[in-house]
Design a protein around this motif. Structure first.
Motif, short mmCIF file in Angstrom:
data_model
loop_
_atom_site.label_atom_id
_atom_site.label_comp_id
_atom_site.label_asym_id
_atom_site.label_seq_id
_atom_site.Cartn_x
_atom_site.Cartn_y
_atom_site.Cartn_z
N MET A 172 -12.13 -72.51 3.06
CA MET A 172 -12.43 -71.52 3.11
C MET A 172 -11.94 -70.42 2.99
SD MET A 172 -14.18 -72.03 7.10
CE MET A 172 -12.90 -73.13 7.25
N THR A 173 -12.27 -69.25 2.64
CA THR A 173 -11.53 -68.17 2.60
C THR A 173 -12.45 -66.72 3.38
OG1 THR A 173 -12.60 -66.80 0.55
CG2 THR A 173 -11.66 -68.40 -0.01
N THR A 174 -11.10 -65.53 2.91
CA THR A 174 -11.32 -64.60 3.83
C THR A 174 -11.56 -62.93 2.60
OG1 THR A 174 -8.98 -63.72 4.36
CG2 THR A 174 -10.66 -65.33 6.47
N LYS A 175 -11.55 -62.24 3.41
CA LYS A 175 -11.47 -61.20 2.53
C LYS A 175 -10.05 -60.70 2.28
CE LYS A 175 -12.40 -55.95 1.58
NZ LYS A 175 -12.92 -54.54 2.94
N THR A 176 -9.47 -60.69 3.79
CA THR A 176 -7.70 -60.46 3.42
C THR A 176 -7.56 -62.02 2.26
OG1 THR A 176 -7.88 -59.62 5.86
CG2 THR A 176 -5.58 -60.60 4.82
N SER A 177 -7.29 -62.88 2.50
CA SER A 177 -7.45 -64.11 1.98
C SER A 177 -6.87 -63.97 0.76
CB SER A 177 -7.51 -65.46 2.03
OG SER A 177 -8.56 -65.70 1.84
N GLU A 178 -8.73 -63.66 -0.22
CA GLU A 178 -8.84 -62.77 -1.54
C GLU A 178 -8.41 -61.69 -2.02
OE1 GLU A 178 -13.66 -62.48 -1.10
OE2 GLU A 178 -13.60 -64.39 -0.45
N LEU A 179 -8.27 -61.03 -1.07
CA LEU A 179 -6.54 -59.78 -2.07
C LEU A 179 -5.57 -60.13 -1.81
CD1 LEU A 179 -8.47 -56.75 0.37
CD2 LEU A 179 -8.66 -57.31 -2.38
N LEU A 180 -4.93 -61.09 -0.79
CA LEU A 180 -4.23 -61.29 -1.26
C LEU A 180 -3.36 -62.50 -2.58
CD1 LEU A 180 -3.12 -62.10 2.81
CD2 LEU A 180 -1.55 -60.59 0.99
N ALA A 181 -5.09 -63.27 -2.59
CA ALA A 181 -4.73 -63.69 -3.63
C ALA A 181 -4.81 -62.97 -5.16
CB ALA A 181 -5.94 -64.90 -3.57
N VAL A 182 -5.44 -61.95 -4.99
CA VAL A 182 -4.77 -61.34 -6.17
C VAL A 182 -3.82 -60.50 -6.57
CG1 VAL A 182 -5.78 -58.97 -7.20
CG2 VAL A 182 -8.05 -61.20 -5.90
N ALA A 183 -3.40 -60.35 -4.86
CA ALA A 183 -1.99 -59.45 -5.34
C ALA A 183 -0.65 -59.97 -5.75
CB ALA A 183 -1.30 -58.82 -4.27
N ALA A 184 -0.34 -61.20 -4.57
CA ALA A 184 -0.14 -61.90 -4.77
C ALA A 184 0.92 -62.57 -6.05
CB ALA A 184 -0.11 -63.31 -3.74
N PRO A 185 0.18 -63.26 -6.80
CA PRO A 185 0.89 -63.86 -8.24
C PRO A 185 1.18 -62.77 -9.01
CG PRO A 185 -0.96 -64.33 -8.11
CD PRO A 185 -1.12 -63.62 -6.32
N ARG A 186 1.00 -61.38 -8.71
CA ARG A 186 1.17 -59.70 -9.27
C ARG A 186 3.24 -59.84 -8.54
NH1 ARG A 186 -3.42 -56.95 -11.11
NH2 ARG A 186 -4.98 -58.27 -11.31
N THR A 187 3.25 -60.29 -7.85
CA THR A 187 3.96 -59.59 -7.00
C THR A 187 5.37 -60.82 -7.36
OG1 THR A 187 3.45 -58.08 -5.36
CG2 THR A 187 5.59 -58.87 -4.80
N VAL A 188 4.88 -61.91 -7.05
CA VAL A 188 5.64 -63.33 -7.64
C VAL A 188 6.29 -63.42 -8.53
CG1 VAL A 188 4.96 -65.80 -7.65
CG2 VAL A 188 4.66 -64.63 -5.61
N ALA A 189 4.93 -62.73 -9.52
CA ALA A 189 5.84 -62.81 -11.05
C ALA A 189 7.15 -62.24 -11.45
CB ALA A 189 4.78 -62.23 -11.63
N VAL A 190 6.60 -60.39 -10.48
CA VAL A 190 8.16 -59.89 -10.20
C VAL A 190 8.84 -60.12 -10.39
CG1 VAL A 190 9.00 -57.21 -9.35
CG2 VAL A 190 6.40 -57.54 -10.02
N VAL A 191 9.43 -61.10 -8.75
CA VAL A 191 9.88 -61.28 -8.23
C VAL A 191 10.90 -62.48 -8.87
CG1 VAL A 191 10.94 -63.11 -5.80
CG2 VAL A 191 9.60 -61.11 -5.85
N GLY A 192 9.85 -63.56 -9.47
CA GLY A 192 10.29 -64.22 -10.84
C GLY A 192 10.89 -64.09 -11.33
N ALA A 193 10.82 -62.56 -12.25
CA ALA A 193 11.83 -61.89 -13.60
C ALA A 193 13.36 -61.16 -12.89
CB ALA A 193 10.96 -61.10 -14.61
N ILE A 194 13.12 -60.83 -11.53
CA ILE A 194 14.93 -60.61 -11.64
C ILE A 194 15.69 -61.53 -11.55
CG2 ILE A 194 15.44 -59.72 -9.58
CD1 ILE A 194 12.67 -59.17 -8.42
#
Length: 188
Positions: free
Chosen positions: A1-23
């Motif tokens: 299942m998904t919710t609007k919140t989880s769908e938005l988090l799924a879009v935003a999170a990988p971008r922040t994870v990529a930034v964190v991973g490159a620090i």
């Protein structure tokens, strides 16, 4: 299942994870747009956000007072895994029902808080470390909607600084950053 919140988090999170991973380790003491936080401090805060908002999705109590250093061996991979758990926690429709016992706010608003924290602090970390964070238009729209509802309250509670004026031709991201008290033109 998904919710609007989880769908938005799924879009935003990988971008922040990529930034964190490159620090890199040699960037941990750099300043950030959050005046009281170095990159290390902000990473620890964002790690706590990701973990605590998982618990808030399940209506569990959280402790924001901890000053744990999460940046131990394998911290980048653990951050990515915890962020995936955050998305999963908010994918249950029950996570959005009712009022948060710990926050006293509608659960839907609490989920939006997780999204804005992840997005704005992702920008903070990107800016501090010479990276770029692209933010999806749907995430920006949700962020502006959250600020419409909670911006003034967040400012009174110290979660956001005094709004920074932006020009009419500024990007939607710059407008959102300004609303949260950040100078979109900040440099280290």
């Amino acid at each position: 299942m998904t919710t609007k919140t989880s769908e938005l988090l799924a879009v935003a999170a990988p971008r922040t994870v990529a930034v964190v991973g490159a620090i890199s380790d040699d960037q941990l003491d750099l300043p950030t747009p959050c005046p009281d936080y170095s990159v290390r401090d902000l990473l620890n805060h964002v790690y706590a956000v990701v973990v605590n908002f998982q618990a808030l999705a399940r209506r569990q109590e959280v402790d924001w007072s901890g000053k744990t250093d999460h940046l131990t061996e394998g911290w980048r991979d653990r951050f990515a895994a915890e962020t995936a758990r955050l998305i999963e926690a908010w994918s249950d429709p029950a996570a959005l029902e009712g009022v948060s016992p710990g926050m006293g706010l509608p659960q839907e608003t609490v989920g939006e808080m997780a999204l804005i924290d992840l997005t704005v602090h992702g920008w903070d970390l990107a800016r501090a470390t010479g990276q770029r964070l692209e933010v999806d238009p749907a995430v920006l729209d949700a962020g502006h909607g959250f600020m419409d509802k909670m911006g003034e309250t967040g400012q009174q509670m110290g979660a956001f600084g005094t709004p920074v004026p932006t020009t009419p031709d500024a990007t939607p991201l710059d407008h959102l950053l300004g609303r949260t008290g950040r100078d979109p033109g900040w440099t280290p």
